[in-house]
Scaffold this active site. Structure first.
Site, PDB file in Angstrom:
ATOM      1  N   ASP A  57       0.842  -1.207   0.000  1.00 41.36           N
ATOM      2  CA  ASP A  57       0.000   0.000   0.000  1.00 41.36           C
ATOM      3  C   ASP A  57       0.874   1.253   0.000  1.00 41.36           C
ATOM      4  OD1 ASP A  57      -2.425   1.316  -0.140  1.00 41.36           O
ATOM      5  OD2 ASP A  57      -2.777   1.298   2.024  1.00 41.36           O
ATOM      6  N   LYS A  66       1.941   4.627  -1.204  1.00 45.32           N
ATOM      7  CA  LYS A  66       1.309   5.743  -1.910  1.00 45.32           C
ATOM      8  C   LYS A  66       1.648   7.012  -1.138  1.00 45.32           C
ATOM      9  CE  LYS A  66      -3.065   4.857   0.507  1.00 45.32           C
ATOM     10  NZ  LYS A  66      -4.510   4.576   0.349  1.00 45.32           N
ATOM     11  N   ASN A 118       0.848   7.454   2.570  1.00 45.16           N
ATOM     12  CA  ASN A 118       1.539   6.604   3.538  1.00 45.16           C
ATOM     13  C   ASN A 118       3.040   6.874   3.591  1.00 45.16           C
ATOM     14  OD1 ASN A 118      -0.854   5.372   4.262  1.00 45.16           O
ATOM     15  ND2 ASN A 118      -0.628   3.691   2.788  1.00 45.16           N
ATOM     16  N   ASP A 162       1.241   2.777   7.965  1.00 45.09           N
ATOM     17  CA  ASP A 162       0.052   1.984   7.581  1.00 45.09           C
ATOM     18  C   ASP A 162       0.425   0.635   6.990  1.00 45.09           C
ATOM     19  OD1 ASP A 162      -2.448   1.062   7.079  1.00 45.09           O
ATOM     20  OD2 ASP A 162      -3.106   2.759   5.860  1.00 45.09           O
ATOM     21  N   THR A 175      -4.712   0.989  -3.530  1.00 41.16           N
ATOM     22  CA  THR A 175      -5.311   2.149  -4.190  1.00 41.16           C
ATOM     23  C   THR A 175      -5.087   2.010  -5.690  1.00 41.16           C
ATOM     24  OG1 THR A 175      -4.823   3.491  -2.241  1.00 41.16           O
ATOM     25  CG2 THR A 175      -5.329   4.662  -4.282  1.00 41.16           C
TER      26      THR A 175
END
Length: 501
Positions: A147, A149, A152, A169, A188
Site C-alpha cells: 500500500d 502511496k 503513507n 500503515d 489504491t
C-alpha cells in the site's frame, strides 16, 4: 504461523488505553481506523494512537477481521528502522484494537514538497532513497507493504533541513513465504501493480511498481495511469498505458526516466528489485549532490513549474477523495452492530421456535378445518331446528292470542251468567219470602179449623196431609213457572216440617 499469531495475541493488553494515555486530537482517519495524538501518563512522551475497529461477526462487512489486525501487529513487532514507523504498545477493548505508534507529525511528503518554492532531481532522490531504504529493510525480511502511496509516506519532522521519511500503515502488509502462492485485490487503484489488477500471484515486486508511480508523480506532478474512472485507471495499468509527456518531462534527466520505466515494467521478473533500485545510476549520481542555487533564472522558473504541478496534483488528489467518516459512522453505530450480532443468535433460536410453532399451527389449522366442517354441519342442523322452533313458537303465539280472545269472551259470558244468577237469586229470595208469608197464612188458617180425631170425611188420612200435598204441587208448579226449573233441585218443601218450624 500459529505460534507467531499467539505471540501477537499475547501482546494485546486487555486494559483501557485511557488509563495509561491521555488521548488528544485526531490526526487522520481511514476506512475502519482513526489516528489520534496521545501522551503516555507515566513518561509524558507523545505517541499516535491508532484505533482499529474490530469486525464483530463473520457475517458483517464492517470493521477489520481480528486475524488481519494480528498480522499487522505481528509485522510491526518485527520492524525497527529509521524510515519506518515503530510500534510501542497494543491495547484491546470490546470494539477496538489500539496501536500505540511512533508519532509522525511532519505531514505527508508530497504536501511538504508542494509547499517548496523549487524542487530539483537531487532533492527528489534524497527522499526517494529514504523510501527505498525503508522498503529494502522490509524486503530483506520478505515483507511486502502492498500500500505504498503518497498518503503513507510521512515526515517525522518537517522543520529540519532534510526531513526523515517514515513509511506508515501496514494494514495490507504481508510476509511472503516461499512456495506459498498469494493472490489478492487490494490497494489504491492509482498505485497498484498489474499483477494485482490481473489477480496473479503477488510478491515483493508489487512495491517496486508503486515506487515507480510515486517517482513519476514526484518529478512531474502528473499521475501516469490515472483515468477518468477507476475502471479506466485499471485498464491503463493492465495495458501499461503511460508516456513521458514532453509538457511534464522536457527537463527531466534520462536516468530519471529510465529509473521510472524500469520500475513500471509489466513483467515483474524484469522489474527493478529493491537492491537494483538503490544501486541505480540515477540514485547513485545524485546521492551527495546539493541543488545549485546559482543556476539560471529560467531553470528556476521551470523548477517552480514542477512544484506548481505537484501542488496542483496534491490539491486535486485531496479534493477528489471523499470525506472519510466511515470510522465515525462505525463508532456511532457500534452499539447497533453489536445488538444486531446478538439478535442474529436470537434469530437462530427464534427460527427454530418458528419452525416448531409452524408445525403446531399447521396441526391446529387442520383441527380447525375439521372443527369448522363439523360446526358447519351442526350449524345447519341447529338452523333447521331453530327454524322449526320459530315456526312452533309462532303457532303457540297465535294459539295464545286465540286463547286470550276466548278467555276474554268467556270472562264476558261469565259476567253475564253471574248477573243472571244474581237476578235469579234475588227473585228466589223474594219468592221464598212470599212463600214463607203464604205458609204462615196457611198455618194460621189451618190452626183455625177444628181437628177431627177420626179423620172426618177423608178416610185413612188427615186433612193436613192432603192439604200439604196439594200445596207442594202448587208451589212446584209456581216455582217452575217463575224460575224455569233451574233452582228446584236444591229446594225441598216440607209443609209438615215447615209447620214444625
Amino acid at each position: 504461523m500459529t505460534s507467531v499469531r499467539t505471540a501477537a495475541m499475547d501482546l494485546f493488553k486487555q486494559q483501557k488505553v485511557e488509563d495509561f494515555y491521555e488521548i488528544g486530537e485526531e490526526l487522520g482517519s481511514g476506512q475502519f481506523a482513526i489516528v489520534k495524538q496521545c501522551r503516555e501518563k507515566s513518561t509524558g512522551l507523545e505517541f499516535a494512537a491508532k484505533f482499529i475497529k474490530k469486525r464483530q461477526s463473520m457475517a458483517s462487512s464492517r470493521g477489520v477481521r481480528r486475524e488481519e489486525i494480528e498480522r499487522e501487529v505481528d509485522i510491526l513487532q518485527q520492524i525497527q528502522h529509521p524510515n519506518i514507523v515503530t510500534l510501542h504498545d497494543v491495547y484491546e477493548n470490546r470494539t477496538d484494537v489500539v496501536l500505540i505508534l511512533e508519532l509522525v507529525s511532519g505531514g505527508e511528503l508530497f504536501d511538504f514538497l508542494a509547499q517548496k518554492e523549487s524542487l530539483s532531481e537531487e532533492e527528489a532522490t534524497q527522499f526517494i532513497k529514504q523510501i527505498l531504504e525503508g522498503v529494502n529493510y522490509l524486503h530483506a525480511r520478505e515483507i511486502a507493504h502492498f500500500d505504498l502511496k503518497p498518503e503513507n509516506i510521512m515526515l517525522l519532522d518537517k522543520n529540519v533541513p532534510l526531513p526523515r521519511i517514515k513509511l506508515i500503515d501496514f494494514g495490507l502488509a504481508h510476509k511472503i513465504e516461499a512456495g506459498v502462492e498469494f493472490k489478492n485485490i487490494f490497494g489504491t487503484p492509482e498505485f497498484v501493480a498489474p499483477e494485482i489488477v490481473n489477480y496473479e500471484p503477488l510478491g515483493l515486486e508489487a512495491d517496486m511498481w508503486s515506487i515507480g508511480v510515486i517517482t513519476y508523480i514526484l518529478l512531474s506532478g502528473a499521475s501516469p495511469f490515472l483515468g477518468e474512472t477507476k475502471q479506466d485507471t485499471l485498464r491503463n495499468i493492465s495495458a501499461i498505458n503511460y508516456e513521458f509527456d514532453e509538457e511534464f518531462f522536457c527537463h527531466t534527466s534520462e536516468p530519471a526516466k529510465k529509473f521510472i520505466s524500469q520500475l513500471l515494467e509489466k513483467d515483474k521478473r524484469k522489474r527493478l528489485t529493491i537492491q537494483e533500485a538503490l544501486n541505480h545510476p540515477w540514485i547513485k549520481s545524485n546521492e551527495h549532490k546539493e541543488e545549485n542555487k546559482a543556476k539560471e533564472p529560467k531553470k528556476r522558473e521551470r523548477r517552480q513549474l514542477k512544484t506548481k504541478r505537484l501542488r496542483e496534483y496534491t490539491i486535486k488528489s485531496h479534493s477528489s477523495m471523499p470525506p472519510n467518516n466511515t470510522y465515525v459512522n462505525f463508532e456511532r453505530f457500534a452499539q447497533v452492530v453489536e445488538d444486531i450480532d446478538q439478535m442474529e443468535s436470537s434469530f437462530v433460536s427464534l427460527a427454530a421456535a418458528h419452525d416448531s410453532l409452524q408445525e403446531d399451527i399447521d396441526a391446529m389449522v387442520s383441527i380447525y378445518n375439521e372443527k369448522e366442517a363439523w360446526y358447519k354441519e351442526e350449524s345447519e342442523d341447529v338452523r333447521h331446528e331453530l327454524s322449526q322452533i320459530r315456526y312452533e313458537f309462532r303457532k303457540v303465539e297465535a294459539f295464545k292470542r286465540s286463547l286470550q280472545d276466548d278467555m276474554q269472551a268467556f270472562s264476558s259470558s261469565l259476567d253475564g251468567i253471574s248477573n243472571r244468577y244474581q237476578e235469579r237469586q234475588n227473585h228466589f229470595d223474594s219468592l221464598r219470602q212470599e212463600l214463607s208469608n203464604e205458609l204462615k197464612w196457611v198455618q194460621e188458617v189451618m190452626g183455625s179449623f177444628p181437628m177431627d180425631g177420626d179423620g172426618g170425611g177423608y178416610p185413612n188420612c188427615s186433612f193436613s196431609t192432603v192439604f200439604n200435598h196439594d200445596v207442594n204441587e202448587a208451589l212446584k208448579e209456581l216455582l217452575n213457572r217463575s224460575c224455569g226449573g233451574e233452582l228446584l233441585s236444591g229446594i225441598n218443601l216440607d209443609l209438615e216440617t215447615g209447620q214444625q218450624r
